[in-house]
Design a protein around this motif. Sequence first.
Motif, PDB file in Angstrom:
ATOM      1  N   VAL A  84      55.704  34.172  38.739  1.00 34.07           N
ATOM      2  CA  VAL A  84      54.338  33.917  39.195  1.00 34.07           C
ATOM      3  C   VAL A  84      53.488  33.484  38.008  1.00 34.07           C
ATOM      4  O   VAL A  84      53.544  34.100  36.930  1.00 34.07           O
ATOM      5  N   TYR A  85      52.716  32.409  38.226  1.00 29.43           N
ATOM      6  CA  TYR A  85      51.771  31.961  37.202  1.00 29.43           C
ATOM      7  C   TYR A  85      50.378  32.420  37.598  1.00 29.43           C
ATOM      8  O   TYR A  85      49.845  32.036  38.641  1.00 29.43           O
ATOM      9  N   ASP A  86      49.769  33.268  36.786  1.00 27.82           N
ATOM     10  CA  ASP A  86      48.411  33.767  36.983  1.00 27.82           C
ATOM     11  C   ASP A  86      47.489  33.008  36.040  1.00 27.82           C
ATOM     12  O   ASP A  86      47.774  32.889  34.846  1.00 27.82           O
TER      13      ASP A  86
ATOM     14  N   GLU B 282      52.280  25.701  31.145  1.00 29.90           N
ATOM     15  CA  GLU B 282      52.355  26.726  30.104  1.00 29.90           C
ATOM     16  C   GLU B 282      51.171  27.669  30.209  1.00 29.90           C
ATOM     17  O   GLU B 282      50.083  27.278  30.644  1.00 29.90           O
ATOM     18  N   ASP B 283      51.379  28.912  29.775  1.00 33.93           N
ATOM     19  CA  ASP B 283      50.251  29.837  29.704  1.00 33.93           C
ATOM     20  C   ASP B 283      49.687  29.848  28.285  1.00 33.93           C
ATOM     21  O   ASP B 283      50.135  29.086  27.404  1.00 33.93           O
ATOM     22  N   SER B 284      48.706  30.700  28.045  1.00 32.08           N
ATOM     23  CA  SER B 284      48.021  30.717  26.750  1.00 32.08           C
ATOM     24  C   SER B 284      48.931  31.145  25.608  1.00 32.08           C
ATOM     25  O   SER B 284      48.646  30.863  24.441  1.00 32.08           O
ATOM     26  N   ARG B 285      50.039  31.813  25.908  1.00 31.61           N
ATOM     27  CA  ARG B 285      51.005  32.228  24.882  1.00 31.61           C
ATOM     28  C   ARG B 285      52.136  31.218  24.700  1.00 31.61           C
ATOM     29  O   ARG B 285      53.097  31.490  23.991  1.00 31.61           O
ATOM     30  N   GLY B 286      52.034  30.061  25.363  1.00 33.04           N
ATOM     31  CA  GLY B 286      53.050  29.029  25.214  1.00 33.04           C
ATOM     32  C   GLY B 286      54.291  29.250  26.042  1.00 33.04           C
ATOM     33  O   GLY B 286      55.281  28.538  25.874  1.00 33.04           O
ATOM     34  N   ARG B 287      54.263  30.225  26.935  1.00 33.72           N
ATOM     35  CA  ARG B 287      55.430  30.483  27.785  1.00 33.72           C
ATOM     36  C   ARG B 287      55.442  29.491  28.953  1.00 33.72           C
ATOM     37  O   ARG B 287      54.401  29.133  29.490  1.00 33.72           O
TER      38      ARG B 287
ATOM     39  N   VAL C 250      44.856  33.765  34.674  1.00 35.94           N
ATOM     40  CA  VAL C 250      44.306  34.608  33.599  1.00 35.94           C
ATOM     41  C   VAL C 250      45.417  35.233  32.758  1.00 35.94           C
ATOM     42  O   VAL C 250      45.414  35.148  31.522  1.00 35.94           O
ATOM     43  N   LYS C 251      46.414  35.838  33.401  1.00 32.04           N
ATOM     44  CA  LYS C 251      47.444  36.592  32.692  1.00 32.04           C
ATOM     45  C   LYS C 251      48.659  35.754  32.305  1.00 32.04           C
ATOM     46  O   LYS C 251      49.515  36.231  31.579  1.00 32.04           O
ATOM     47  N   GLY C 252      48.746  34.524  32.798  1.00 34.26           N
ATOM     48  CA  GLY C 252      49.898  33.691  32.466  1.00 34.26           C
ATOM     49  C   GLY C 252      51.093  34.000  33.339  1.00 34.26           C
ATOM     50  O   GLY C 252      50.958  34.491  34.468  1.00 34.26           O
ATOM     51  N   TRP C 253      52.304  33.737  32.824  1.00 34.35           N
ATOM     52  CA  TRP C 253      53.527  33.906  33.598  1.00 34.35           C
ATOM     53  C   TRP C 253      53.929  35.374  33.682  1.00 34.35           C
ATOM     54  O   TRP C 253      53.902  36.096  32.685  1.00 34.35           O
ATOM     55  N   GLN C 254      54.314  35.807  34.888  1.00 32.77           N
ATOM     56  CA  GLN C 254      54.772  37.168  35.137  1.00 32.77           C
ATOM     57  C   GLN C 254      55.952  37.136  36.104  1.00 32.77           C
ATOM     58  O   GLN C 254      56.127  36.182  36.869  1.00 32.77           O
TER      59      GLN C 254
ATOM     60  N   TRP D 242      53.297  30.912  42.969  1.00 39.96           N
ATOM     61  CA  TRP D 242      54.498  31.705  43.228  1.00 39.96           C
ATOM     62  C   TRP D 242      55.704  30.779  43.380  1.00 39.96           C
ATOM     63  O   TRP D 242      55.634  29.754  44.063  1.00 39.96           O
ATOM     64  N   ILE D 243      56.832  31.161  42.773  1.00 39.47           N
ATOM     65  CA  ILE D 243      58.046  30.344  42.813  1.00 39.47           C
ATOM     66  C   ILE D 243      59.245  31.254  43.063  1.00 39.47           C
ATOM     67  O   ILE D 243      59.425  32.267  42.382  1.00 39.47           O
ATOM     68  N   SER D 244      60.074  30.874  44.037  1.00 39.29           N
ATOM     69  CA  SER D 244      61.381  31.538  44.186  1.00 39.29           C
ATOM     70  C   SER D 244      62.401  30.501  44.618  1.00 39.29           C
ATOM     71  O   SER D 244      62.081  29.558  45.344  1.00 39.29           O
ATOM     72  N   TRP D 245      63.649  30.672  44.133  1.00 42.82           N
ATOM     73  CA  TRP D 245      64.743  29.757  44.439  1.00 42.82           C
ATOM     74  C   TRP D 245      65.816  30.511  45.193  1.00 42.82           C
ATOM     75  O   TRP D 245      65.962  31.725  45.046  1.00 42.82           O
ATOM     76  N   GLU D 246      66.550  29.789  46.003  1.00 43.98           N
ATOM     77  CA  GLU D 246      67.578  30.412  46.811  1.00 43.98           C
ATOM     78  C   GLU D 246      68.779  30.797  45.952  1.00 43.98           C
ATOM     79  O   GLU D 246      69.305  29.987  45.203  1.00 43.98           O
TER      80      GLU D 246
END
Length: 696
Positions: A449-451, A400-405, A453-457, A425-429
């Motif tokens: 992408v999980y950063d 989870e990121d700081s916003r709970g996402r 600092v910035k969380g999930w993007q 980094w995550i990608s699925w076929e």
Amino acid sequence: MAKLALSTGQWSAWGTFMRPPRERWWEFGIFALVEDKQQRRIAVVGQFPGVNGDSCDGIALYDRWQGQWEAVRGLQGRWGGRVLTTAVFIGQQLWVSGWGRIRGAPIAVYDVRKRRWLEGVHLPGVGVGDSIDYVQLWRQGRYVYAAYRAFGAGTEYRGRYVVRQKIEVVYPEEVTAGAWEEIPLPAGMRELVWGVVLAADPYDENSLYAYGQFPLQGQVYGLARYDATQRQWKGLLQVEGQASVSVQALAYMPGKLVVGGMFKTARKQTALNVALYDEEQDRWEPLMVRSPDGIPGVTAGYYDDNGVVSALALRGDTLWIGGDFRRAGDLDRVGNLVQYNLRTGEWQRVGEFGVDRKVAALILEGDSLYVLGRFRWADTLLVDGVAIYDLRHRRWWRLEDSRGRRPSCPLDRMNRCFWYKNRFWISWERLNSSIISPEGDTVESSVIVYDRVKGWQTIEEITKGKIKTRVELIGPTSRGILGKVPVMGTSIEGYGIVDQNSVVLLDEDTVSVIIPGRKLATSNSIQIVGIDSSRPEWAYFVFVELGGQVGYIRDNELQFYPLVGGVPPFVYTSVMTPERLYIGAEGNFWGLSNGIVYLRWQPVSVEEERGGRAGRVYPLPALEEAVVEYELGRGGEAVLELLDGLGRVVERRQLGWRGAGRQRERLGLAGLASGVYYWRLRAGTELATGTLVVVR
């Protein structure tokens, strides 16, 4: 149904079996035809609601003497299973069974003479509320046999059983039976018995034969015999090849390659779905077990009963194995993820994901193991396909990121996932992943992408909108992340609509098309299987599905290379070592039967190696010993090599794991003649090189 008169060769109709409504067409099947000893009655068993207009519970009896059908009813209140699949006549009794959850006895008994149901027969390891499947019933001489798998009320796997009991028939009505005698199964056969055809010897009641493909006594056999007097199995016919093979996961440390997938042997040794390969000695080794009932590997999956390994992670002597399996080494009832020590042979459980789940990818980062796959829970924690296992404290976390996402991944095959510059980094076929907010809102993207600092993007946010549609990840390099455009119509800012299979480079928020798809090949299926980013110029190894070839791209020029081991039709995974490119593939096609092929690298000259990161060696010149200093950006399993002036390797040392930062290694020089030498150190995708002068 129809019957054939052998004397005349004429076919004729033989009973009309009712079918369910069209929207439930799959709820129909005939699975067993059995005849009684007097050759009077034939029982038809399966999944059908009636025969000749009369309703029944999946059982129909045909009286050959009278030429009449009987629709047998009243089963469901006694048996409670779902589908009848097997039957056997015992005197005037018909014993039936199948798969499903049991509400009464697992074997229902019908008196065909008096047309009534009798008390059922119980089986070892099966109680009310439990489930059974892959059931076989048959009779030979004085014994009736049963083979089946058993599950607890909570779908907990109990095991596979083969049992027999002595019967006596006082014709025409009375049947007396003794207690069930369990036939012991070796570990390998116990896990694979669902696909084994069992038959009793008609001339020796103490013999039972098994035909199939199963490990026994360290080898794989297609035929084995059980001796009831000695209570042991003996292999009779050894299997030379395997019907279906695939390699779906690879892990490498200097000199050792770990191979996982779906197979039973490694160079004729029993190795269930995972094995070790020693490069220097060209030798395959199964994983060790420390108990007589242990198995050399993993097996007993949910989607495939033989099990499958789809993810591996390796650090030092510790190997993590993920996939679809419930049995591993010395452990029973595991949860699709285990830990194995290469030095001691010890197996350990790691988490529980459920019997119908699968681990698709494993990534090591620091003291954490990132686990991705087809599951919602890790032990009792809701994770939706992405979980973090704290190796030090042995507990699970959500990413989870700081916003709970948090992420939610699709139930499909993993494409790529990795850490790169503090981002995961995550990608699925074929399918998108999702980012879920605490309020339940979701955002979908082909890459998430999980950063730290910035969380999930999403990939659209990372590139600031430069990528408009789908991109699949290939892997990280020293210059950025490579991606592939899998479909036509993808738009990239500055390039417009780009070709399918184009290779793009993602560096921070910039996106560049470095190889247009039309330059790679004419096939519409391209997969990059190796990246050599240690050189000044770009270099790739690509697999081209059309023709099953591997090409080497350098300066945008494509050259094809022959593979050692065959031509794969489909590639699951790949790994590059200092000397070879290994490719895990689907086997049993186009001459490929072992599931793994490799490409030999041409020897690299010393001048070409100077393109690596420079290191330092002292003293210079050196006499008996030298110290090599180098710096790594990320770290990895390291190997240090010393080359002579012709580029030949004169010494190789496996250093184990080396972390990021500056490192030192001592290099003994005893036995080396005076002269100029070159050293090179590889750790993962990183390379450090330097020059060494030895004097005597």
